[in-house]
Design an enzyme around this catalytic site. Structure first.
Site, PDB file in Angstrom:
ATOM      1  N   ASP A 145       0.823  -1.226   0.000  1.00  0.00           N
ATOM      2  CA  ASP A 145       0.000   0.000   0.000  1.00  0.00           C
ATOM      3  C   ASP A 145       0.854   1.272   0.000  1.00  0.00           C
ATOM      4  OD1 ASP A 145      -2.001  -1.876   0.344  1.00  0.00           O
ATOM      5  OD2 ASP A 145      -2.183  -1.531   2.494  1.00  0.00           O
ATOM      6  N   MET A 187      -5.504  -3.036  -5.123  1.00  0.00           N
ATOM      7  CA  MET A 187      -5.451  -2.934  -3.661  1.00  0.00           C
ATOM      8  C   MET A 187      -4.864  -1.588  -3.229  1.00  0.00           C
ATOM      9  SD  MET A 187      -4.337  -6.616  -2.159  1.00  0.00           S
ATOM     10  CE  MET A 187      -5.551  -7.896  -1.820  1.00  0.00           C
ATOM     11  N   ARG A 189      -5.770  -0.440   0.273  1.00  0.00           N
ATOM     12  CA  ARG A 189      -6.533  -0.014   1.449  1.00  0.00           C
ATOM     13  C   ARG A 189      -7.064   1.411   1.254  1.00  0.00           C
ATOM     14  NH1 ARG A 189      -6.234  -3.573   6.168  1.00  0.00           N
ATOM     15  NH2 ARG A 189      -4.378  -4.687   5.529  1.00  0.00           N
ATOM     16  N   HIS A 287      -4.878 -10.537  -4.511  1.00  0.00           N
ATOM     17  CA  HIS A 287      -3.618 -10.930  -3.878  1.00  0.00           C
ATOM     18  C   HIS A 287      -2.500 -11.237  -4.870  1.00  0.00           C
ATOM     19  CE1 HIS A 287      -6.534 -11.205  -0.674  1.00  0.00           C
ATOM     20  NE2 HIS A 287      -5.520 -11.044   0.155  1.00  0.00           N
ATOM     21  N   ARG A 290       0.429  -9.156  -4.328  1.00  0.00           N
ATOM     22  CA  ARG A 290       1.346  -9.368  -3.198  1.00  0.00           C
ATOM     23  C   ARG A 290       2.397 -10.432  -3.497  1.00  0.00           C
ATOM     24  NH1 ARG A 290      -2.560  -8.770   1.713  1.00  0.00           N
ATOM     25  NH2 ARG A 290      -1.877 -10.852   2.271  1.00  0.00           N
TER      26      ARG A 290
HETATM   27  O1  F6P Z   1      -2.305  -4.018   3.399  1.00  0.00           O
HETATM   28  C1  F6P Z   1      -2.056  -4.877   2.344  1.00  0.00           C
HETATM   29  C2  F6P Z   1      -3.334  -5.403   1.748  1.00  0.00           C
HETATM   30  O2  F6P Z   1      -3.004  -6.229   0.655  1.00  0.00           O
HETATM   31  C3  F6P Z   1      -4.335  -4.328   1.331  1.00  0.00           C
HETATM   32  O3  F6P Z   1      -3.983  -3.694   0.131  1.00  0.00           O
HETATM   33  C4  F6P Z   1      -5.609  -5.126   1.270  1.00  0.00           C
HETATM   34  O4  F6P Z   1      -6.735  -4.307   1.443  1.00  0.00           O
HETATM   35  C5  F6P Z   1      -5.440  -6.086   2.432  1.00  0.00           C
HETATM   36  O5  F6P Z   1      -4.053  -6.172   2.701  1.00  0.00           O
HETATM   37  C6  F6P Z   1      -5.975  -7.467   2.190  1.00  0.00           C
HETATM   38  O6  F6P Z   1      -5.869  -8.182   3.373  1.00  0.00           O
HETATM   39  P1  F6P Z   1      -6.012  -9.767   3.459  1.00  0.00           P
HETATM   40  O7  F6P Z   1      -4.703 -10.370   3.020  1.00  0.00           O
HETATM   41  O8  F6P Z   1      -6.312 -10.023   4.879  1.00  0.00           O
HETATM   42  O9  F6P Z   1      -7.116 -10.177   2.538  1.00  0.00           O
END
Ligand code: F6P
Length: 365
Positions: A145, A187, A189, A287, A290
């Site tokens: 983020d 993503m 947040r 995801h 990530r």
């Molecule tokens: O803070 C990182 C993040 O990937 C945000 O961008 C997203 O809203 C959140 O975490 C998703 O969380 P989780 O992995 O719990 O679904």
């Protein structure tokens, strides 16, 4: 080898994972072992490893130089973004303060200092825990983020942007082939850093971010203008934290009962379909942003952060978070980070001006 009163350090990853965490761990181990002869303990699953009995950890040595660790996505230590030790969810549904278990765990392992790789939320919780136990702590910022204050970049952001730009590169040809408007939900947040950077790099016609209000009419107007200029397709980037016109956020309930952002892309698609003839399709990157191998930029950042964090520990400079500014690594007070909280994008950010200069609709502020 330099002398340090700090002989044994712990390192943990906390909060959502991202690309580049293993590169940080590798740099920490290298600097700690090679420069100071420290022992390094990798704590499993964030704070959980120190709250569990038996303790969950692994001793880290120079085998992190296997050649693969630098390149690996995720975190070799595991992480968690739930289970705040001050309000820990118990099996019977109650919340219990288990902070002392964490503090006792640090003592049991004989750690002289703790290096915490986390976002602003995790750093806040870990700071409270460390204060309670008088545990010397150093922070290392990570989050896709990029909302940790006082650092231009956190580990993971650049890699996430790379994923998003790749996605836009994949979406554009199919958008062009079918004369569609492609909406890509990203993503971030409550911050629009990922969306703004990716939208500029990926040639979006519209970039919607939580920090700047927008109107559906203006989005439609922009897409019509694109059509009138002779291009029969469009790209819309929307950050997950953007609100619907009624002011509510689009969220989804996860299987564990927690709510997460999600659905603003679909909302936009339906709203545009009511107002335009052009077909719309939605891609939610989720995801995917990530994972994957860290970008070169994130590997460099992770390496600089890891080395500097260990140097701070060796010099007894605790309560600091490493940060990136003006093409170099430095450090700032964790208290200041926690006081400021998550860093949203400034609507006057020069990149907002850049996007507008390209003709992109970025909202109305
Ligand atoms: O803070 C990182 C993040 O990937 C945000 O961008 C997203 O809203 C959140 O975490 C998703 O969380 P989780 O992995 O719990 O679904």
């Amino acid at each position: 080898m330099s002398k340090s009163v700090v002989k044994r350090i712990g390192v943990l990853t906390s909060g959502g994972d991202c690309a580049g965490l293993n590169a940080v761990i590798r740099a920490v181990v290298s600097r700690a072992v090679r420069a100071y002869g420290m022992e390094v303990y990798g704590i499993s699953d964030g704070s959980l490893g120190l709250m569990s009995r038996p303790l969950q950890y692994q001793k880290l040595d120079l085998s992190v130089f296997s050649g693969t660790v630098l390149r690996m996505g995720g975190t070799m230590l595991g992480t968690t973004n739930k289970g705040d030790p001050f309000a820990f969810p118990m099996p019977d549904g109650t919340l219990q303060d288990r902070s002392q278990d964490f503090v006792d765990g640090v003592r049991e392992l004989g750690l002289d200092a703790l290096l915490v790789i986390g976002g602003d939320g995790s750093l806040g919780i870990l700071k409270r825990l460390c204060r309670q136990g008088n545990i010397p702590m150093i922070g290392i910022p990570k989050t896709i983020d990029n909302d940790v204050p006082f650092t231009e970049s956190a580990v993971g952001f650049n890699s996430a942007v790379r994923v998003c730009v790749d996605a836009l590169d994949h979406l554009q040809p199919t958008a062009a082939s079918h004369h569609r408007v492609m909406i890509c939900e990203m993503m971030g947040r409550d911050a629009g850093h990922i969306a703004l950077h990716s939208g500029i790099a990926g040639g979006a016609d519209v970039i919607l971010i939580p920090e700047i209000p927008y109107s559906l009419d203006a989005v439609v107007e922009k897409l019509r203008a694109v059509h009138d200029e002779g291009r029969r397709h469009g790209l819309v980037v929307v950050a997950e934290g953007v609100r619907m016109e009624d002011g509510n956020s689009a969220t989804m309930r996860m299987a564990d009962g927690q709510r997460r952002y999600g659905g603003i892309g679909l909302y936009l698609s339906e709203a545009l379909a009511e107002r335009m003839d052009t077909e719309t399709r939605v891609t939610v990157l989720g995801h995917v942003q990530r994972g994957g191998t860290p970008s070169a930029t994130d590997r460099v950042l992770a390496s600089a952060f890891g080395v500097h964090a260990v140097d701070l520990a060796a010099r007894g400079r605790f309560g600091r978070m490493v940060a990136w500014r003006d093409r170099g690594v430095m450090d700032v007070s964790i208290d200041d980070i926690v006081a400021v909280g998550a860093r949203q994008l400034d609507p006057r950010d020069p990149l907002v001006h850049t996007a507008r200069g390209l003709g992109t609709y970025v909202g109305d502020l």
